[in-house]
Scaffold this motif. Structure first.
Motif, PDB file in Angstrom:
ATOM      1  N   LEU B 286       5.779 -30.135 -59.686  1.00 12.69           N
ATOM      2  CA  LEU B 286       5.689 -31.265 -58.748  1.00 12.69           C
ATOM      3  C   LEU B 286       5.075 -32.510 -59.391  1.00 12.69           C
ATOM      4  N   LYS B 290       6.982 -36.082 -59.896  1.00 15.03           N
ATOM      5  CA  LYS B 290       6.514 -37.381 -59.394  1.00 15.03           C
ATOM      6  C   LYS B 290       6.334 -38.371 -60.548  1.00 15.03           C
ATOM      7  N   ILE B 308      11.321 -32.030 -54.340  1.00 17.34           N
ATOM      8  CA  ILE B 308      10.008 -32.193 -53.682  1.00 17.34           C
ATOM      9  C   ILE B 308      10.092 -31.677 -52.250  1.00 17.34           C
ATOM     10  N   GLY B 312       7.497 -29.174 -52.099  1.00 25.82           N
ATOM     11  CA  GLY B 312       6.336 -29.975 -51.756  1.00 25.82           C
ATOM     12  C   GLY B 312       5.569 -29.487 -50.532  1.00 25.82           C
ATOM     13  N   GLU B 316       2.190 -34.228 -50.750  1.00 25.33           N
ATOM     14  CA  GLU B 316       3.177 -35.171 -51.296  1.00 25.33           C
ATOM     15  C   GLU B 316       3.526 -36.306 -50.337  1.00 25.33           C
TER      16      GLU B 316
END
Lengths: 121, 786
Positions: B286, B290, B308, B312, B316
Motif C-alpha cells: 500500500l 501511494k 487500494i 486499503g 487510506e
C-alpha cells in the motif's frame, strides 16, 4: 455376427484407423465419407449404432441426427465425434437426440467402450 | 506502288515505328504466352499427380500403420508373423524419400487425431522407424520454412533427444524459427522453460506468451519453477511473462520483488505487478502504491486505486480525499470516489443534479436576493477566472464548483441550488480552463460596481430566452403580477414600433447574467434608444429589465446598429476584445443601450444598391456613379464603389474583347496545320475553305508564302473564298444593326462606317467576336442548305 456400426467421417486416415479398431473389436463396420452416402445407406439399412463426425460434406452430423430422429423416426444410438471446444454443436446434437459424444483427438479404445455401452443400453 | 510498311499514317503525331519490330514483338509475346500457359499446365498436372500419388500412398500405408498401432502381444501367431512382415516391408518402403515423407505426413496427421495409448504407440513407431533423423536434417537447411517444419515435427512427435539441438534456435534472428524453437524447448523438457527464461534475448509477443502458457498447462505432471527468480531479468518481456506465470501459478513467495516492480518504468510491468499485489493481497504494498501514484500514468493510477480499494483500510481515506481534491481527470476522479466508497461505504453521497431541500421551500424576498447575489458572484467569479489567467492557485476550481462531492466550500454550497443549466455552464467553463481559482479574491468581489462587465456578450439565443422565462418563476408572486401587467402595457405600445426587419441573435450568457442579477433595486431602465419617439416605450419597458430585453429581442432589434456615442457619454468602460463600438453601458446598476438609425434617404439608397447588387450587371455602372455623386453617406458610397468594382470585373470591356491579344483572334487550325503532313494539310485547307473565317486569313497567307505550289493554290482559293464570304456577311450585319434597335446596345461596338469595318476585316492581326459569330452562323447556314 457382431453388431453393425455405421462410421461417418470424411477423414480417411482416422476413419480407416477407427474402422480397423472396431473390426478388431468384433463389430461389422460400414464407412461413409459424406452425409449423402450415409442417408442413402440408412434408407436401406439401419445399423445398431451410428458414429458420426459433426463436420462432413453435403450433410453435417447435426443434420444426420435430425434425419434419423425426425424423418426415419429411429431410436438407433448416435455417437458424435466433434473437435475440442465445439460446445455449441455438441449441445445442439444432444438437443436433437444424440446419445453420446467424443472429442478429437480420439482414443480408439475409449470409443470402443462408449459404443459397447450405448449398444448395451 | 508503295509497300504497305512505308505508308505513313500521320493524322496523329505519334513517333514513327518500324512495323517489322512490331511483328517481332507480337511473335515474342505470343511465344511467351504459350510458354506461360504450358508451364502452368505442367505445374498444375504435376501437383495433381503428386497429390494423387500421395493419397494412394497414404491408403497403402494406412492398414500397415493400423496393424502397428493396434498390435498386441496377445495376438495370434499368424498376426505376429504378419506384423513382422509389415515391419520389414515398411522399412523397405521408407528408403524411398517420397515414401518416407508420406509416411511422416500420415503419422503427423494421426498424431493430431489420436489420444491415449494409440498416440504413444504412434510416437514410438515414428522414432522406431527413424523418421526423426529426417527432421534433424531439416534443421540444417538454409530455408527458414524447412527448419521451422523440422522443429515442429520434432516437437509434435515429442523427440526429447532433439532438445539439445533446438535450444540454440531460441535466439534465432528469424522470428518464425525462434518462436517455434521456444515452444519446442518448453514442450520437450520440464527445464525448458527455465532455459528459455534465462537465455531469451528477444521480445516475447503476447500471443507467444499465451501459447507458451498453453504448453505448460497441458504438460502432464508439471511442477512449475519459482518464476520469481526471473523478476530480476534484464529482458523486460521475461519479467512481464514471469509476473503472469507467477499470477497463474499463484506463487506468492516473491512479495518484495513484486512490490519493487511497482516502481518499474515499464507500464505493463507496473500493471501486472499491481494485479499480482491485488491477487495475493500484499497489504505491504500500500505504501509503495501511494508513493508511485503521483507519477503514474492514467491507466496505472486507476489500477492503483483499484488495488487500494481491494487492500486499503480507513487509513487510506485521507490519501484518497486528497486525491479527490487534486485529481482533475474525470475517470480517475470517478475511480477515487468509487474507491472511497469501497473502503468506507457511502462516504461520498450523490449530489449531481440534486437540489437542496430549501430549493423546494417558498422563497422569500430576502432569500431571493441573497441567492441572486450568490449566483452573480459565482458566475462572475468563474468568468473572471476564465479571463484572468494569472489568478492565484490556492484552491482547485473543481473543488469549488462541481457539485458531485460533499466536501464543498461555502461559496459552492450556495450554488447547489442553481438549476441544471447554470451547472452545465459552470462545468463547461471549468473544463475549458482548468486553472485554479483564488477563493479569497472571489469573496472580495461582492457588488456589481466592482465587477468588470465588459465580458458581457451582445447576443442571445432562443434557448436562453426560454430559460429566462423559467427563471422568472423564482420572483415572488406579487412581483410577478406587477411585472406581467407592465409587460402587457409595454407590448401594447411596442406593437406600434416594428423591428421585425432586423434579425435577432442573442447569446446565452447575456440573458443568464441579467437573469441572475436582477433584484428590486435593479429594476431600472436597462437601455434607451436615441429615437425620441421611443422615449415613452423606454419608460415602460425599463421597469423590468428582463422584460425589457426579451421584448426587444422579440421585436427583432439588431444590436449591431446601436451606436456607441451614448455609451461614451456615460463614461462606461466596456473592454470586449472584439467590439470596437460598445453598445451597452453599465453605471450605478443601470444598463443603457444607445442606437442611431439611418436617415430615410440613406436607407433608400442602400436598398437600391442591394437590389442592384442582386439583380444588376454592368449596365448599372452609370447609375452607380450617379448614386455616388448624389449621396454623401460614407456607407452608401462605399457600397456603390464595391458594386462598381464588382460589375467592372464581371463584364469584359468590348475594347478588350476586340483586341489582338485575345485568343479569339487566333485560328484553331494553326496548331494542327503545323503538325500535319502533306495530305493532312491539303485536307485542312479544304476544311478551312468550307468553315473558315477571318481568323484563318493569317494562316492562309502564311501558307501562300511558305508552302509548295499545290498547297499555295489551295490556300489562295480558300483565302479568296473566305474573303468573299466575309464581305457578304458584314454587309448584312451592318444593315441589320442599323435597322434593328435590339442590337443598338450603346457601348463601344459601333459600326457606323462600312470602311472602318472593312478595315477591321482585313486586319491581319485580329477579329471581333461579332464577326466570328456571323461567320459561324453563315457557315452553318450554308451547310444546312447544301
Amino acid at each position: 455376427m457382431g453388431k453393425s456400426v455405421l462410421l461417418a467421417d470424411d477423414d480417411q486416415l482416422l476413419a480407416s484407423l477407427l474402422n480397423f479398431r472396431l473390426k478388431k473389436g468384433g463389430y461389422v463396420v460400414h464407412h461413409s465419407a459424406n452425409g449423402k452416402e450415409v442417408k442413402e445407406y440408412l434408407k436401406n439399412k439401419m445399423p445398431d449404432i451410428i458414429v458420426s463426425d459433426i463436420m462432413m460434406p453435403y450433410c453435417s452430423g447435426i443434420e444426420l441426427i435430425d434425419y434419423v430422429r425426425n424423418e426415419l423416426k429411429s431410436k438407433t444410438p448416435i455417437i458424435i465425434i466433434s473437435s475440442a471446444g465445439n460446445e455449441q454443436n455438441v449441445l445442439t446434437a444432444f438437443e436433437l437426440g444424440a446419445n453420446d459424444f467424443i472429442t478429437k483427438p480420439v482414443s480408439p479404445t475409449e470409443l470402443l467402450v462408449r459404443i459397447a455401452r450405448e449398444i448395451s443400453k | 506502288m508503295i509497300p504497305p510498311n512505308q505508308i505513313k499514317i500521320s493524322l496523329i503525331t505519334a513517333p514513327e515505328f518500324n512495323l517489322e519490330y512490331l511483328w517481332w514483338l507480337t511473335i515474342l509475346f505470343f511465344v511467351l504466352s504459350v510458354i506461360y500457359f504450358v508451364g502452368v499446365f505442367i505445374i498444375r498436372n504435376k501437383i495433381t499427380s503428386n497429390n494423387s500419388r500421395t493419397k494412394n500412398k497414404k491408403v497403402e500405408f494406412s492398414p500397415m500403420i493400423n496393424e502397428f498401432l493396434f498390435y498386441e502381444d496377445s495376438n495370434t501367431k499368424e498376426e505376429k508373423m504378419n506384423y513382422l512382415n509389415l515391419k520389414v516391408q515398411i522399412r523397405e518402403l521408407i528408403k524411398n524419400n517420397f515414401d518416407r515423407d508420406v509416411l511422416t505426413e500420415v503419422l503427423l496427421d494421426l498424431r493430431k487425431d489420436l489420444s491415449g495409448q494409440s498416440q504413444t504407440v504412434l510416437i514410438d513407431l515414428y522414432k522406431d522407424l527413424g523418421l526423426h533423423h529426417n527432421a534433424y536434417e531439416k534443421l540444417g537447411s538454409r530455408k527458414w520454412q524447412v527448419v521451422s517444419s523440422g522443429i515442429l515435427e520434432l516437437t509434435t512427435m515429442e523427440v526429447d533427444e532433439s532438445y539439445g539441438l533446438l535450444i540454440k534456435f531460441i535466439n534465432h534472428k528469424q522470428s518464425t524459427i525462434r518462436k517455434q524453437a521456444e515452444i519446442a524447448v518448453v514442450n520437450l523438457k520440464e527445464e525448458g522453460i527455465k532455459y528459455f527464461l534465462d537465455n531469451t534475448k528477444f521480445k516475447i509477443a503476447e500471443w507467444q506468451q499465451l501459447k507458451l502458457l498453453d504448453v505448460l498447462r497441458h504438460k502432464p505432471n508439471y511442477s512449475p519453477p519459482q518464476f520469481g527468480l526471473w523478476l530480476t531479468s534484464t529482458n523486460i518481456h521475461v519479467v512481464l511473462f514471469s509476473l503472469r506465470l507467477i499470477k497463474y501459478y499463484s506463487q506468492n513467495d516473491a512479495e518484495q520483488s513484486i512490490i519493487t516492480l511497482l516502481k518499474h518504468k515499464n507500464r505493463d510491468i507496473q500493471a501486472e505487478a499491481i494485479e499480482c499485489i491485488k491477487d495475493f493481497h500484499f497489504v505491504n504494498a500500500l505504501k509503495t502504491l501511494k508513493l508511485v501514484y503521483s507519477k503514474a500514468s492514467h491507466d496505472i493510477k486507476i489500477a492503483i486505486l483499484d488495488a487500494i480499494g481491494e487492500l486499503g483500510t480507513k487509513a487510506e481515506i485521507s490519501f484518497l480525499e486528497n486525491l479527490h481534491l487534486t485529481e482533475r481527470n474525470f475517470n480517475i476522479k470517478s475511480k477515487v470516489i468509487g474507491t472511497l466508497n469501497k473502503i468506507d461505504p457511502e462516504r461520498v453521497l450523490p449530489t449531481k443534479n440534486i437540489s437542496k431541500p430549501d430549493f423546494y421551500d417558498v422563497i422569500c424576498d430576502d432569500a431571493l436576493q441573497e441567492e441572486d447575489l450568490s449566483i452573480i458572484d459565482n458566475h462572475e467569479d468563474i468568468i473572471l477566472e476564465d479571463k484572468n489567467a494569472d489568478v492565484s492557485t490556492e484552491v482547485d476550481v473543481e473543488t469549488t464548483t462541481t457539485e458531485d462531492i460533499t466536501v464543498i466550500s461555502p461559496t459552492v454550497e450556495e450554488n447547489v441550488a442553481l438549476n441544471d443549466i447554470e451547472e452545465a455552464t459552470v462545468e463547461e467553463l471549468i473544463q475549458k480552463d482548468e486553472t485554479a481559482l483564488d477563493v479569497d479574491e472571489i469573496k472580495k468581489v461582492k457588488s456589481l460596481e466592482d465587477i468588470d462587465l465588459s465580458f458581457l456578450p451582445h447576443i442571445k439565443d432562443e434557448e436562453a430566452l426560454e430559460e429566462i422565462k423559467e427563471n422568472e418563476t423564482v420572483v415572488d408572486s406579487e412581483q410577478v403580477q406587477e411585472l406581467e401587467e407592465e409587460e402587457q402595457e409595454v407590448l401594447k405600445e411596442e406593437e406600434e414600433l416594428t423591428f421585425s426587419f432586423l434579425p435577432y441573435v442573442v447569446e446565452e450568457d447575456v440573458i443568464q447574467q441579467v437573469t441572475t442579477s436582477y433584484k428590486d433595486d435593479d429594476f431600472q431602465p436597462l437601455f434607451e434608444l436615441d429615437d425620441e419617439s421611443m422615449e415613452d416605450t423606454q419608460e415602460q419597458s425599463s421597469i423590468n429589465p428582463l422584460n425589457n430585453i426579451s421584448t426587444n429581442i422579440n421585436n427583432g432589434l439588431d444590436w449591431s446598429t446601436l451606436n456607441s456615442e451614448k455609451i461614451e457619454q456615460n463614461k462606461v468602460d466596456i473592454n470586449t476584445a472584439d467590439s470596437a463600438e460598445p453598445l451597452i453601458s453599465f453605471e450605478n446598476d443601470n444598463i443603457s443601450f444607445t442606437a442611431n438609425f439611418m436617415p430615410q434617404e440613406e436607407l433608400d439608397a442602400m436598398v437600391l444598391l442591394e437590389n442592384i447588387s442582386e439583380l444588376g450587371d454592368c449596365r448599372e455602372l452609370i447609375l452607380l456613379y450617379q448614386i455616388i455623386e448624389e449621396n454623401s453617406s460614407e456607407v452608401v458610397i462605399e457600397r456603390a464603389n464595391e458594386l462598381i468594382q464588382k460589375f467592372s470585373y464581371q463584364s469584359p470591356r468590348p475594347n478588350e474583347l476586340f483586341s489582338d491579344d485575345n485568343d479569339l483572334a487566333e485560328s484553331v487550325f494553326t496548331d494542327i496545320y503545323n503538325l500535319a503532313d502533306y495530305e493532312t494539310k491539303l485536307m485542312l485547307i479544304g476544311e478551312i475553305k468550307k468553315v473558315g473565317d477571318e481568323k484563318e486569313i493569317d494562316l492562309l497567307n502564311n501558307v501562300i508564302q511558305t508552302e509548295s505550289k499545290t498547297l499555295v493554290k489551295k490556300a489562295t482559293e480558300a483565302l479568296a473564298h473566305i474573303k468573299s464570304q466575309l464581305a457578304v456577311v458584314t454587309d448584312h450585319s451592318i444593315i441589320a444593326s442599323d435597322e434593328d434597335s435590339i442590337f443598338n446596345v450603346g457601348f463601344e461596338l459601333e459600326f457606323n462606317r462600312p470602311t472602318e469595318h472593312k478595315r477591321s476585316v482585313s486586319n491581319e492581326n485580329g477579329s471581333t467576336l461579332f464577326d466570328q459569330l456571323c461567320s459561324m452562323s453563315n457557315s452553318l447556314y450554308r451547310k444546312k442548305n447544301g
